[in-house]
Design a protein around this motif. Structure first.
Motif, mmCIF file in Angstrom:
data_model
loop_
_atom_site.group_PDB
_atom_site.id
_atom_site.type_symbol
_atom_site.label_atom_id
_atom_site.label_comp_id
_atom_site.label_asym_id
_atom_site.label_seq_id
_atom_site.Cartn_x
_atom_site.Cartn_y
_atom_site.Cartn_z
ATOM 1 N N ASP A 278 109.083 18.076 -0.932
ATOM 2 C CA ASP A 278 107.867 17.333 -1.238
ATOM 3 C C ASP A 278 107.144 17.908 -2.457
ATOM 4 N N ASN A 279 106.500 17.022 -3.189
ATOM 5 C CA ASN A 279 105.760 17.415 -4.389
ATOM 6 C C ASN A 279 104.328 17.793 -4.009
ATOM 7 N N ASP B 209 112.822 10.827 3.912
ATOM 8 C CA ASP B 209 113.126 11.039 2.494
ATOM 9 C C ASP B 209 114.636 11.023 2.261
ATOM 10 N N ASP C 227 106.471 12.313 -1.826
ATOM 11 C CA ASP C 227 107.839 12.480 -1.349
ATOM 12 C C ASP C 227 108.661 11.249 -1.716
ATOM 13 N N TYR C 228 109.949 11.319 -1.450
ATOM 14 C CA TYR C 228 110.858 10.256 -1.860
ATOM 15 C C TYR C 228 110.574 8.938 -1.145
ATOM 16 N N THR D 170 116.154 17.263 1.225
ATOM 17 C CA THR D 170 114.762 16.849 1.369
ATOM 18 C C THR D 170 114.124 17.564 2.561
ATOM 19 N N ALA E 82 115.014 18.628 -3.413
ATOM 20 C CA ALA E 82 114.080 17.505 -3.578
ATOM 21 C C ALA E 82 113.013 17.553 -2.493
ATOM 22 N N GLY F 122 113.530 16.238 -7.191
ATOM 23 C CA GLY F 122 112.435 15.910 -6.306
ATOM 24 C C GLY F 122 111.526 14.828 -6.827
ATOM 25 N N THR G 255 110.423 25.449 -2.380
ATOM 26 C CA THR G 255 111.492 25.296 -3.364
ATOM 27 C C THR G 255 111.751 26.609 -4.092
#
Length: 734
Positions: free
Chosen positions: A297-298, A257, A330-331, A252, A295, A324, A306
């Motif tokens: 951050d989106n 996360d 984020d997670y 992460t 994984a 992810g 990534t």
């Protein structure tokens, strides 16, 4: 001019400062930090950040600068110090009240351009903050507000205890009383009260990060989390790569996360904002037997990082998937917003990572699947990891690279790869949509089926497999225990359109959409260029637990009438005499030995189609160069054209493809081996020639089918009136 106005002007002038040093901002450039080798430019310019000012960021080492801090870096002075502001105002010629020129000589930015080398592991200074961290953890347990802060993050009690999360009333610098040179100079240092220790494999606190207690107080100089000034940070949980290596490790961006994953019984590391350089060094040094789950951050930054990290992991031969956050940034946000959904997401991701087949003849192929959910990427087998690379990939298109590699592998084993797979399976299709694969994608899937012995012509992405399992109530392992092979990259092409008014190219769009724009007169063909729309990883359905084998109906047809129609429609003179097969361009004649002399009728039909494919090169037809000297590259390429076109036509007419005789040779001592060797030499010297041959073969196939007026729908799909293709790359020479 007052200081605030001058500072705003300097911060807004980052582009001018960079361009004055010869840096072009339209693409990535080499990192300016000087802390790592950077053979692949990893720093980029961003026009605006959270503060509203532009900045530069390196996806490799994590270095981030605005104009003020970059000037400090370039002149070796403390960021945001009085000396830093004096130099900034001087460089931009600003007369600011109360500030005098710094008298530091002007010097250019030092752009690092060395070749990356990750053979050696960079030493990170090891400090002992265990006593301070333990005290902060105890203080947290005794402070109700601090306990509520971590509880609001939804960390489990076990995680809070195991990682000794803490609280320090006087803020960040209270933990650094023995390291005064590394204290934070910000006036807001006292607001960083929540402590995230980083522990080594022995449980010693070797580093820590702190979190601000009021997010509203954040700005460029005071971010959400603070590291120790000028002290290289280790990765959070980098111990996982050294001892007791878990089978699956999530990677992460931030510690929260990683702790979110740990709170639901996963294992996670965090890059702690330092980029991925140290991660690569650790992986190269320790070579852990694990599967990483990327994984990050989106968001745009996480997605870009990534992609870059994935390329680096490919070079190292590390096994990984891209997962992810799927419904939040984020997670930790996912854990807070929907704990049950987050638990299920992590569980499925771990199952998917554990299901990645390890052994495969495929060595380097990978690409991101749709929508950036769980994405499989091909990895090197353990056996291959120790073998030196003999040849670097030549294509960004992973499907192309894999197809060339597998073709060369087959040819070196004296096999003809384009004759594989058609007879058992027919057209390769996506099981979810029913749409068929075409062109190089279909060729690749056929060769893969032959290599692994697949008896299934259906394929699905991992997300489609997951959806199928959920709809049919299938549980347990995704893939068969004894399954061989792995995900196969399928690349789709589209086009970009040039806008002369803005001088820019559009985003990629499908060929169908481009054709509509052309038909409407909105664009011309001169303003179009092909591009990759995306590459999806697909798995053969025979690998997947719970999917029943296909029912492949063999509806044999008599191809002789179709081949007769082809001969008549082309207008070529056709003779059966002698003992050699050939096409004679001067007299426009196709000559074959009598059918009874062939080992099988399939060989006879395939040879007919091979020579008829040559005949399409006549000036009255497709006007291709076909009078070439034997042994030349042009001669070998025309043989590739005819061979691949013959295999396409055999597939169209449901003819079992088998090895057949080659045309008459000038030297009778030359044989099949001479052809194969010539193809190997062409593909090794210029692998792009394979795709020229595929494009030419598709044009030959189209020309013959249309000229002979053959209804392929009636042959291949007697019960369907319409077929939708998802691979129309043949319409442009890619």
């Amino acid at each position: 001019m007052n200081r605030d106005a001058a500072t705003a002007q300097v911060k807004n002038s980052l582009a001018s400062y960079l361009e004055s040093q010869g840096i072009k901002l339209g693409k990535n450039f080499h990192c300016l930090s000087g802390t790592h080798s950077d053979n692949k430019p990893s720093m980029s310019y961003k026009a605006t950040g959270s503060s509203g000012y532009p900045f530069v960021h390196c996806f490799s080492c994590g270095a981030t600068y605005d104009t003020i801090s970059l000037i400090a870096h370039d002149y070796g002075i403390k960021p945001y110090s009085r000396e830093n502001f004096e130099k900034a105002y001087e460089l931009f010629g600003l007369d600011v009240e109360g500030y005098q020129p710094s008298n530091l000589p002007i010097k250019p930015i030092n752009i690092v351009s060395q070749t990356r080398s990750i053979a050696a592991l960079t030493e990170v200074g090891v400090f002992d903050f265990t006593e301070e961290v333990n005290a902060a953890h105890k203080a947290m347990l005794q402070n109700r507000e601090a306990r509520q802060h971590f509880a609001a993050r939804h960390y489990s009690a076990d995680v809070v205890k195991a990682y000794r999360l803490g609280y320090v009333e006087k803020g960040h610098n209270e933990l650094l009383h023995e390291l005064p040179d590394h204290r934070c100079k910000s006036k807001k240092a006292g607001l960083y009260q929540y402590v995230y220790p980083i522990l080594d494999e022995n449980g010693k606190a070797i580093y820590f990060m702190t979190e601000i207690n009021d997010r509203a107080q954040c700005d460029d100089y005071n971010p959400k989390y603070r590291k120790i000034n000028d002290l290289p940070a280790p990765l959070f949980n980098e111990r996982y790569l050294k001892i007791d290596v878990p089978p699956v490790i999530f990677v992460t961006e931030g510690i929260p996360d990683a702790l979110s994953v740990e709170s639901v019984n996963g294992k996670a590391m965090a890059l702690t904002g330092v980029g991925y350089t140290r991660l690569l060094e650790l992986l190269n040094h320790h070579k852990p037997n694990t599967t990483l789950v990327l994984a990050l951050d989106n968001d745009k930054r996480g997605i870009k990082m990534t992609e870059k990290l994935s390329a680096e992991l490919d070079e190292l031969g590390v096994r990984y998937i891209v997962g992810g956050p799927s419904f939040k940034k984020d997670y930790n946000e996912e854990l807070i917003s929907d704990p049950k959904r987050f638990v299920e997401e992590v569980k499925k991701t771990i199952e998917g990572a554990l299901s990645v087949p390890i052994t495969s003849v495929i060595t380097k192929e990978d690409e991101v699947m749709a929508k950036k959910k769980v994405v499989y990427r091909q990895v090197k087998s353990t056996e291959d990891n120790n073998k030196p690379e003999t040849q670097a990939p030549k294509f960004k298109d992973r499907t192309k690279q894999m197809l060339v590699d597998m073709y060369l592998d087959c040819l070196k084993r004296d096999e003809i790869p384009w004759q594989k797979g058609w007879e058992y399976l027919g057209e390769h299709r996506n099981m979810e949509s029913g749409r068929k694969y075409k062109g190089k994608n279909a060729l690749l899937l056929s060769v893969v089926c032959d290599a692994f012995g697949y008896k299934d012509n259906r394929w699905m992405t991992f997300n489609e497999i997951t959806k199928y399992r959920e709809e049919h109530g299938i549980t347990g392992q995704y893939f068969n225990k004894d399954a061989k092979g792995a995900g196969i990259p399928i690349t789709y092409y589209g086009a970009k359109v040039f806008d002369p008014e803005t001088g820019t190219w559009s985003k990629g769009m499908t060929f169908d959409k481009v054709r509509k724009l052309i038909a409407a007169g909105e664009v011309t063909t001169e303003r179009i260029r092909p591009c990759i729309l995306g590459t999806w990883i697909v798995f053969n359905c025979s690998l997947v637990n719970g999917i029943e084998p296909p029912i492949i109906e063999h509806n044999p047809i008599e191809p002789s009438e179709y081949i007769t129609a082809i001969i008549n429609s082309l207008g070529v003179t056709y003779k059966e005499e002698g003992g050699k097969a050939c096409y004679r361009p001067l007299t426009d004649e196709v000559i074959l030995p009598p059918s009874g002399t062939f080992k099988s009728m399939q060989s006879y039909y395939a040879t007919q189609l091979h020579e008829l494919s040559h005949a399409t090169g006549h000036p009255s037809r497709l006007n291709r160069s076909i009078r070439n000297k034997f042994g030349s590259e042009a001669y070998a390429l025309e043989e590739l054209n005819a061979e691949i076109a013959s295999s396409f036509l055999c597939a169209d007419l449901k003819i079992e493809t088998v090895e057949h005789e080659f045309e008459e040779l000038p030297d009778p001592t030359l044989n099949h081996a001479a052809y194969v060797q010539s193809w190997i030499e062409v593909l090794e010297n210029n692998p792009e020639k394979l795709f020229e041959a595929i494009n030419t073969a598709e044009k030959i196939e189209d020309y013959i089918i249309k000229t002979a007026d053959i209804d392929l729908d009636k042959i291949n799909n007697p019960e369907k009136n319409e077929d939708i293709s998802i691979d129309n790359e043949m319409e442009m020479d890619i």
